[in-house]
Motif scaffolding. Structure first.
Motif, PDB file in Angstrom:
ATOM      1  N   PHE A  73       0.856  -1.183   0.000  1.00 59.64           N
ATOM      2  CA  PHE A  73       0.000   0.000   0.000  1.00 59.64           C
ATOM      3  C   PHE A  73       0.894   1.235   0.000  1.00 59.64           C
ATOM      4  CE2 PHE A  73       0.825  -1.039   4.391  1.00 59.64           C
ATOM      5  CZ  PHE A  73       0.852   0.160   5.099  1.00 59.64           C
ATOM      6  N   LEU A  74       0.302   2.377  -0.330  1.00 58.05           N
ATOM      7  CA  LEU A  74       1.055   3.633  -0.389  1.00 58.05           C
ATOM      8  C   LEU A  74       0.792   4.463   0.852  1.00 58.05           C
ATOM      9  CD1 LEU A  74       0.487   4.478  -4.147  1.00 58.05           C
ATOM     10  CD2 LEU A  74       2.646   3.826  -3.074  1.00 58.05           C
ATOM     11  N   VAL A  75       1.823   5.174   1.298  1.00 59.16           N
ATOM     12  CA  VAL A  75       1.744   6.051   2.457  1.00 59.16           C
ATOM     13  C   VAL A  75       2.242   7.426   2.021  1.00 59.16           C
ATOM     14  CG1 VAL A  75       2.561   6.445   4.809  1.00 59.16           C
ATOM     15  CG2 VAL A  75       2.254   4.096   3.986  1.00 59.16           C
ATOM     16  N   VAL A  76       1.380   8.437   2.137  1.00 66.27           N
ATOM     17  CA  VAL A  76       1.749   9.816   1.798  1.00 66.27           C
ATOM     18  C   VAL A  76       1.725  10.615   3.085  1.00 66.27           C
ATOM     19  CG1 VAL A  76       1.109  11.877   0.478  1.00 66.27           C
ATOM     20  CG2 VAL A  76       0.817   9.605  -0.540  1.00 66.27           C
ATOM     21  N   VAL A  77       2.829  11.305   3.398  1.00 69.67           N
ATOM     22  CA  VAL A  77       2.978  11.994   4.679  1.00 69.67           C
ATOM     23  C   VAL A  77       3.670  13.344   4.521  1.00 69.67           C
ATOM     24  CG1 VAL A  77       3.032   9.934   6.135  1.00 69.67           C
ATOM     25  CG2 VAL A  77       5.131  10.743   5.112  1.00 69.67           C
ATOM     26  N   ALA A  78       3.492  14.171   5.554  1.00 66.21           N
ATOM     27  CA  ALA A  78       4.234  15.422   5.709  1.00 66.21           C
ATOM     28  C   ALA A  78       4.448  15.619   7.203  1.00 66.21           C
ATOM     29  CB  ALA A  78       3.470  16.601   5.110  1.00 66.21           C
ATOM     30  N   PRO A  79       5.533  16.312   7.584  1.00 64.15           N
ATOM     31  CA  PRO A  79       5.821  16.489   9.008  1.00 64.15           C
ATOM     32  C   PRO A  79       4.716  17.229   9.761  1.00 64.15           C
ATOM     33  CG  PRO A  79       7.706  17.122   7.664  1.00 64.15           C
ATOM     34  CD  PRO A  79       6.547  16.907   6.730  1.00 64.15           C
ATOM     35  N   ALA A  80       4.668  16.983  11.067  1.00 61.78           N
ATOM     36  CA  ALA A  80       3.722  17.682  11.944  1.00 61.78           C
ATOM     37  C   ALA A  80       4.016  19.182  11.905  1.00 61.78           C
ATOM     38  CB  ALA A  80       3.854  17.154  13.368  1.00 61.78           C
ATOM     39  N   GLY A  81       3.049  19.969  12.329  1.00 60.26           N
ATOM     40  CA  GLY A  81       3.185  21.428  12.326  1.00 60.26           C
ATOM     41  C   GLY A  81       2.378  22.006  11.185  1.00 60.26           C
ATOM     42  N   ALA A  82       2.726  23.225  10.779  1.00 58.40           N
ATOM     43  CA  ALA A  82       2.045  23.845   9.638  1.00 58.40           C
ATOM     44  C   ALA A  82       2.320  22.992   8.400  1.00 58.40           C
ATOM     45  CB  ALA A  82       2.548  25.262   9.429  1.00 58.40           C
ATOM     46  N   LEU A  83       1.280  22.687   7.642  1.00 55.48           N
ATOM     47  CA  LEU A  83       1.431  21.809   6.480  1.00 55.48           C
ATOM     48  C   LEU A  83       2.256  22.505   5.396  1.00 55.48           C
ATOM     49  CD1 LEU A  83       0.883  19.251   4.920  1.00 55.48           C
ATOM     50  CD2 LEU A  83      -1.355  20.155   4.313  1.00 55.48           C
ATOM     51  N   ASP A  84       3.374  21.877   5.044  1.00 59.59           N
ATOM     52  CA  ASP A  84       4.281  22.378   4.007  1.00 59.59           C
ATOM     53  C   ASP A  84       4.186  21.439   2.809  1.00 59.59           C
ATOM     54  OD1 ASP A  84       6.349  23.180   2.350  1.00 59.59           O
ATOM     55  OD2 ASP A  84       7.943  22.756   3.806  1.00 59.59           O
ATOM     56  N   PRO A  85       3.507  21.846   1.718  1.00 65.45           N
ATOM     57  CA  PRO A  85       3.383  20.971   0.551  1.00 65.45           C
ATOM     58  C   PRO A  85       4.734  20.538  -0.023  1.00 65.45           C
ATOM     59  CG  PRO A  85       1.807  22.752   0.396  1.00 65.45           C
ATOM     60  CD  PRO A  85       2.717  23.080   1.557  1.00 65.45           C
ATOM     61  N   GLY A  86       5.765  21.339   0.154  1.00 61.75           N
ATOM     62  CA  GLY A  86       7.088  20.981  -0.339  1.00 61.75           C
ATOM     63  C   GLY A  86       7.738  19.860   0.445  1.00 61.75           C
ATOM     64  N   ALA A  87       7.189  19.521   1.609  1.00 61.30           N
ATOM     65  CA  ALA A  87       7.766  18.465   2.452  1.00 61.30           C
ATOM     66  C   ALA A  87       7.002  17.144   2.348  1.00 61.30           C
ATOM     67  CB  ALA A  87       7.796  18.931   3.907  1.00 61.30           C
ATOM     68  N   ILE A  88       6.029  17.071   1.444  1.00 59.31           N
ATOM     69  CA  ILE A  88       5.239  15.844   1.294  1.00 59.31           C
ATOM     70  C   ILE A  88       6.108  14.750   0.683  1.00 59.31           C
ATOM     71  CG2 ILE A  88       3.277  14.780   0.098  1.00 59.31           C
ATOM     72  CD1 ILE A  88       1.860  17.506   0.300  1.00 59.31           C
ATOM     73  N   ARG A  89       6.017  13.552   1.277  1.00 55.35           N
ATOM     74  CA  ARG A  89       6.750  12.385   0.776  1.00 55.35           C
ATOM     75  C   ARG A  89       5.799  11.212   0.623  1.00 55.35           C
ATOM     76  NH1 ARG A  89      12.035  11.926   4.430  1.00 55.35           N
ATOM     77  NH2 ARG A  89      12.486  10.184   3.023  1.00 55.35           N
ATOM     78  N   ALA A  90       6.152  10.298  -0.258  1.00 56.08           N
ATOM     79  CA  ALA A  90       5.341   9.102  -0.496  1.00 56.08           C
ATOM     80  C   ALA A  90       6.220   7.870  -0.355  1.00 56.08           C
ATOM     81  CB  ALA A  90       4.727   9.150  -1.889  1.00 56.08           C
ATOM     82  N   PHE A  91       5.660   6.829   0.275  1.00 59.09           N
ATOM     83  CA  PHE A  91       6.385   5.582   0.514  1.00 59.09           C
ATOM     84  C   PHE A  91       5.548   4.404   0.038  1.00 59.09           C
ATOM     85  CE2 PHE A  91       7.880   8.535   3.750  1.00 59.09           C
ATOM     86  CZ  PHE A  91       9.255   8.371   3.684  1.00 59.09           C
ATOM     87  N   LEU A  92       6.229   3.390  -0.477  1.00 61.73           N
ATOM     88  CA  LEU A  92       5.591   2.133  -0.816  1.00 61.73           C
ATOM     89  C   LEU A  92       5.854   1.168   0.327  1.00 61.73           C
ATOM     90  CD1 LEU A  92       4.075   0.249  -2.760  1.00 61.73           C
ATOM     91  CD2 LEU A  92       6.305  -0.317  -3.782  1.00 61.73           C
ATOM     92  N   ALA A  93       4.793   0.788   1.042  1.00 63.50           N
ATOM     93  CA  ALA A  93       4.893  -0.174   2.142  1.00 63.50           C
ATOM     94  C   ALA A  93       4.606  -1.566   1.599  1.00 63.50           C
ATOM     95  CB  ALA A  93       3.895   0.176   3.233  1.00 63.50           C
ATOM     96  N   GLN A  94       5.414  -2.510   2.005  1.00 63.02           N
ATOM     97  CA  GLN A  94       5.186  -3.901   1.623  1.00 63.02           C
ATOM     98  C   GLN A  94       4.050  -4.461   2.492  1.00 63.02           C
ATOM     99  OE1 GLN A  94       6.709  -5.082  -1.131  1.00 63.02           O
ATOM    100  NE2 GLN A  94       7.477  -2.975  -1.162  1.00 63.02           N
ATOM    101  N   GLY A  95       3.495  -5.567   2.097  1.00 62.23           N
ATOM    102  CA  GLY A  95       2.386  -6.166   2.828  1.00 62.23           C
ATOM    103  C   GLY A  95       2.741  -6.677   4.210  1.00 62.23           C
ATOM    104  N   THR A  96       4.026  -6.655   4.563  1.00 63.22           N
ATOM    105  CA  THR A  96       4.476  -7.065   5.888  1.00 63.22           C
ATOM    106  C   THR A  96       4.879  -5.874   6.751  1.00 63.22           C
ATOM    107  OG1 THR A  96       6.734  -7.331   5.049  1.00 63.22           O
ATOM    108  CG2 THR A  96       5.319  -9.296   5.062  1.00 63.22           C
ATOM    109  N   GLN A  97       4.692  -4.665   6.245  1.00 62.58           N
ATOM    110  CA  GLN A  97       5.065  -3.453   6.969  1.00 62.58           C
ATOM    111  C   GLN A  97       3.820  -2.651   7.321  1.00 62.58           C
ATOM    112  OE1 GLN A  97       7.575  -1.827   3.778  1.00 62.58           O
ATOM    113  NE2 GLN A  97       9.246  -1.779   5.278  1.00 62.58           N
ATOM    114  N   GLY A  98       3.798  -2.138   8.543  1.00 61.16           N
ATOM    115  CA  GLY A  98       2.763  -1.205   8.945  1.00 61.16           C
ATOM    116  C   GLY A  98       3.410   0.113   9.303  1.00 61.16           C
ATOM    117  N   VAL A  99       2.584   1.108   9.610  1.00 62.73           N
ATOM    118  CA  VAL A  99       3.096   2.414  10.023  1.00 62.73           C
ATOM    119  C   VAL A  99       2.357   2.880  11.268  1.00 62.73           C
ATOM    120  CG1 VAL A  99       3.864   3.150   7.722  1.00 62.73           C
ATOM    121  CG2 VAL A  99       1.524   3.657   8.457  1.00 62.73           C
TER     122      VAL A  99
END
Length: 170
Positions: free
Chosen positions: A95-121
């Motif tokens: 599955f895909l995970v899209v995140v940005a750091p806590a605090g004021a939302l900074d669109p330039g800090a958005i990252r995306a990760f591919l999680a394997q079926g054995t990984q959670g967040v």
């Protein structure tokens, strides 16, 4: 919202890369582990720090997520400022995970990760993230998060749309 989509590069999910957003939950070699139940089971111990927040209580739920077609437009993110929120796939699918750091939302800090079926967040309190992004087919997730007494979800529409796609394998 701008008509042009900004491409969002998808990275493999790893403990080190995910530190600014929370924790990766997986039965990996770096986990504290030991045999239990007379040696018939292996325990991967203390994989995430779950935080219910003041006066909150942790609950366990199952979310059933519909698969998303790629490329997928990322238009909003949400956060849970009072507590952590953990997702562990039950269907064994990536599955895909899209995140940005806590605090004021900074669109330039958005990252995306591919999680394997054995990984959670486990999203740290206040971490911006997109709702579940299942791939391939309907997928179930074990979710541990805060039950009320008060609301714990903020949503924010992004000033520009991001395009989420997986790069073809070479």
């Amino acid at each position: 919202m701008s008509a042009a989509r900004v491409p969002l590069r998808v990275e493999p999910l790893s403990r080190e890369a995910f530190v600014p957003f929370g924790e990766v939950i997986e039965a990996g070699t770096t986990a504290d582990q030991f045999a239990i139940n007379g040696g018939t089971s292996q325990r991967f111990h203390d994989l995430a720090t779950l935080e219910p927040g003041t006066e909150g209580r942790l609950i366990v739920s199952i979310f059933r997520a519909q698969p998303r077609a790629l490329p997928f437009p990322v238009r909003m993110l949400e956060r849970h400022p009072k507590a952590s929120q953990a997702f562990m796939p039950l269907s064994g699918r990536p599955f895909l995970v899209v995140v940005a750091p806590a605090g004021a939302l900074d669109p330039g800090a958005i990252r995306a990760f591919l999680a394997q079926g054995t990984q959670g967040v486990n999203f740290a309190p206040g971490t911006w993230h997109h709702p579940l992004l299942a791939l391939e087919s309907v997928s179930d997730f074990l979710v541990i998060d805060r039950d009320r007494p008060e609301e714990n979800c903020d949503e924010q529409v992004l000033p520009q749309e991001f395009s989420l796609a997986l790069e073809p394998a070479c």
